[in-house]
Design a protein around this motif. Structure first.
Motif, PDB file in Angstrom:
ATOM      1  N   SER A   1      17.679 -27.080  12.091  1.00 46.28           N
ATOM      2  CA  SER A   1      18.488 -27.303  10.892  1.00 46.28           C
ATOM      3  C   SER A   1      17.927 -28.489  10.124  1.00 46.28           C
ATOM      4  O   SER A   1      17.713 -29.564  10.690  1.00 46.28           O
ATOM      5  CB  SER A   1      19.944 -27.580  11.263  1.00 46.28           C
ATOM      6  N   ILE A   2      17.693 -28.266   8.843  1.00 41.06           N
ATOM      7  CA  ILE A   2      17.097 -29.288   7.983  1.00 41.06           C
ATOM      8  C   ILE A   2      18.037 -29.529   6.807  1.00 41.06           C
ATOM      9  O   ILE A   2      18.452 -28.582   6.136  1.00 41.06           O
ATOM     10  CB  ILE A   2      15.717 -28.823   7.481  1.00 41.06           C
ATOM     11  N   GLU A   3      18.389 -30.776   6.563  1.00 45.20           N
ATOM     12  CA  GLU A   3      19.242 -31.131   5.435  1.00 45.20           C
ATOM     13  C   GLU A   3      18.560 -32.206   4.608  1.00 45.20           C
ATOM     14  O   GLU A   3      18.111 -33.219   5.150  1.00 45.20           O
ATOM     15  CB  GLU A   3      20.604 -31.626   5.924  1.00 45.20           C
ATOM     16  N   ASP A   4      18.469 -31.965   3.328  1.00 50.48           N
ATOM     17  CA  ASP A   4      17.819 -32.899   2.395  1.00 50.48           C
ATOM     18  C   ASP A   4      16.434 -33.318   2.875  1.00 50.48           C
ATOM     19  O   ASP A   4      16.058 -34.484   2.805  1.00 50.48           O
ATOM     20  CB  ASP A   4      18.706 -34.121   2.164  1.00 50.48           C
ATOM     21  N   GLY A   5      15.673 -32.346   3.401  1.00 50.67           N
ATOM     22  CA  GLY A   5      14.298 -32.604   3.806  1.00 50.67           C
ATOM     23  C   GLY A   5      14.124 -33.273   5.156  1.00 50.67           C
ATOM     24  O   GLY A   5      13.015 -33.620   5.531  1.00 50.67           O
ATOM     25  N   LYS A   6      15.213 -33.474   5.916  1.00 54.12           N
ATOM     26  CA  LYS A   6      15.121 -34.127   7.223  1.00 54.12           C
ATOM     27  C   LYS A   6      15.711 -33.219   8.293  1.00 54.12           C
ATOM     28  O   LYS A   6      16.758 -32.606   8.094  1.00 54.12           O
ATOM     29  CB  LYS A   6      15.865 -35.463   7.223  1.00 54.12           C
TER      30      LYS A   6
END
Length: 78
Positions: free
Chosen positions: A26-31
């Motif tokens: 899971s990736i959120e805002d590129g992280k």
């Protein structure tokens, strides 16, 4: 907030001695915010055969014609 979920059928994490199979990243805002065993989710999932760190696109188009000469050196072509 942008979110991306990837099902890595095989994941090479660069730390473990062996690849991990069926991981959900899971990736959120590129992280990366989590990596866990694959499970069904309501999110849209991108399925990838292999995920590995450290790779980047080395294929580029240079504006000048280029190539390798007979001496195997990279040169501008004229």
């Amino acid at each position: 907030m942008s979110k991306l979920v990837v099902h890595a059928k095989m994941m090479i994490d660069g730390v473990s001695d062996t690849p991990k199979k069926d991981q959900l990243i899971s990736i959120e805002d590129g992280k990366i915010v989590s990596i866990e065993e694959y499970h069904e989710t309501n999110e849209e999932v991108i399925h990838a055969n292999v995920v590995a760190p450290g790779f980047f696109n080395c294929h580029v188009h240079i504006m000048e014609p280029v190539g390798f000469g007979a001496n195997k050196e990279f040169t501008l072509m004229e």
